[in-house]
Design a protein around this motif. Structure first.
Motif, PDB file in Angstrom:
ATOM      1  N   TYR A 192      -2.948  -0.562   6.136  1.00 39.08           N
ATOM      2  CA  TYR A 192      -3.368  -0.220   4.773  1.00 39.08           C
ATOM      3  C   TYR A 192      -2.420  -0.790   3.723  1.00 39.08           C
ATOM      4  O   TYR A 192      -2.248  -0.223   2.650  1.00 39.08           O
ATOM      5  N   ARG A 193      -1.841  -1.935   4.025  1.00 38.24           N
ATOM      6  CA  ARG A 193      -0.863  -2.555   3.129  1.00 38.24           C
ATOM      7  C   ARG A 193      -1.432  -2.803   1.734  1.00 38.24           C
ATOM      8  O   ARG A 193      -0.783  -2.511   0.731  1.00 38.24           O
ATOM      9  N   LYS A 194      -2.651  -3.354   1.671  1.00 37.75           N
ATOM     10  CA  LYS A 194      -3.257  -3.644   0.367  1.00 37.75           C
ATOM     11  C   LYS A 194      -3.521  -2.370  -0.420  1.00 37.75           C
ATOM     12  O   LYS A 194      -3.390  -2.352  -1.651  1.00 37.75           O
ATOM     13  N   LYS A 195      -3.876  -1.299   0.278  1.00 37.89           N
ATOM     14  CA  LYS A 195      -4.095  -0.014  -0.397  1.00 37.89           C
ATOM     15  C   LYS A 195      -2.788   0.485  -1.001  1.00 37.89           C
ATOM     16  O   LYS A 195      -2.762   0.991  -2.132  1.00 37.89           O
ATOM     17  N   PHE A 196      -1.689   0.324  -0.260  1.00 31.50           N
ATOM     18  CA  PHE A 196      -0.390   0.739  -0.778  1.00 31.50           C
ATOM     19  C   PHE A 196       0.029  -0.146  -1.964  1.00 31.50           C
ATOM     20  O   PHE A 196       0.622   0.353  -2.927  1.00 31.50           O
TER      21      PHE A 196
END
Length: 207
Positions: A192-196
């Motif tokens: 979930y890197r992009k969400k973070f």
């Protein structure tokens, strides 16, 4: 309160990143962002809080951490390997201490004493720093592998700077505990890197 949310996980990660940045600033420059330091050290002493952001006082207090986290998770290359190492080491060390109930109790007792001191003298008073530094030195620094701090020996050899470095590492452990309590996990960060990244940008707009 609902802890397991992407926003709370991002705030806790920013707390870890802020502690790492403060350690780096102290070790290389002999000084650090005072607003960030007060928020991070204050988080150690906030035993009971109504929300995750309340642990740090305000979003403004976490601005340095949010900016640091943004630089670390944006792009394909790690912008600062040393900072990333500090962050990873803090998370790993928290995993070790979480399995040491006696050590956790010792830390809790010491923090309660420091909390009482801070009410008399203020969070950044040398007595509070020395007490919190002793907590780290007598507990977390005994676990292996130890966090090795790089920097200017002229600063690191000074007792006051060394105390502040240890206290900032202790603050990083506090944030790592919060990260776990909020449902943080390595696989979530990877998937979930992009969400973070989006959460960080949103929080920085509010800071």
């Amino acid at each position: 309160m609902q802890l397991n949310t992407p926003t709370n996980q991002t705030l806790a990660m920013a707390g870890i990143a802020q502690s790492a940045m403060l350690v780096q600033q102290l070790a290389t420059n002999g000084s650090a962002n005072l607003t960030a330091m007060e928020a991070s050290i204050g988080s150690i002493l906030k035993i009971d809080s109504d929300s995750v952001i309340d642990v740090y006082g305000s979003l403004d207090g976490l601005k340095l951490g949010l900016e640091t986290l943004q630089s670390l998770i944006t792009g394909y290359r790690i912008s600062d390997p040393e900072l990333a190492r500090y962050c990873a080491s803090l998370v790993f060390l928290e995993q070790l201490v979480s399995k040491q109930p006696t050590m956790l109790k010792t830390i809790s007792t010491g923090v309660a004493k420091a909390q009482a001191q801070s009410e008399l003298y203020g969070i950044l008073h040398e007595n509070v720093m020395a007490n919190l530094s002793d907590i780290y030195q007598n507990t977390l620094s005994t676990l292996n592998p130890r966090i090795m701090v790089n920097g200017n020996e002229a600063y690191l050899s000074r007792t006051d700077i060394a105390d502040k470095v240890r206290v900032c590492l202790l603050a990083g452990i506090r944030s790592a505990i919060l990260w776990r309590q909020c449902g943080g996990a390595r696989w979530k960060f990877l998937f979930y890197r992009k969400k973070f990244q989006a959460e960080v940008q949103n929080l920085l707009k509010q800071a």
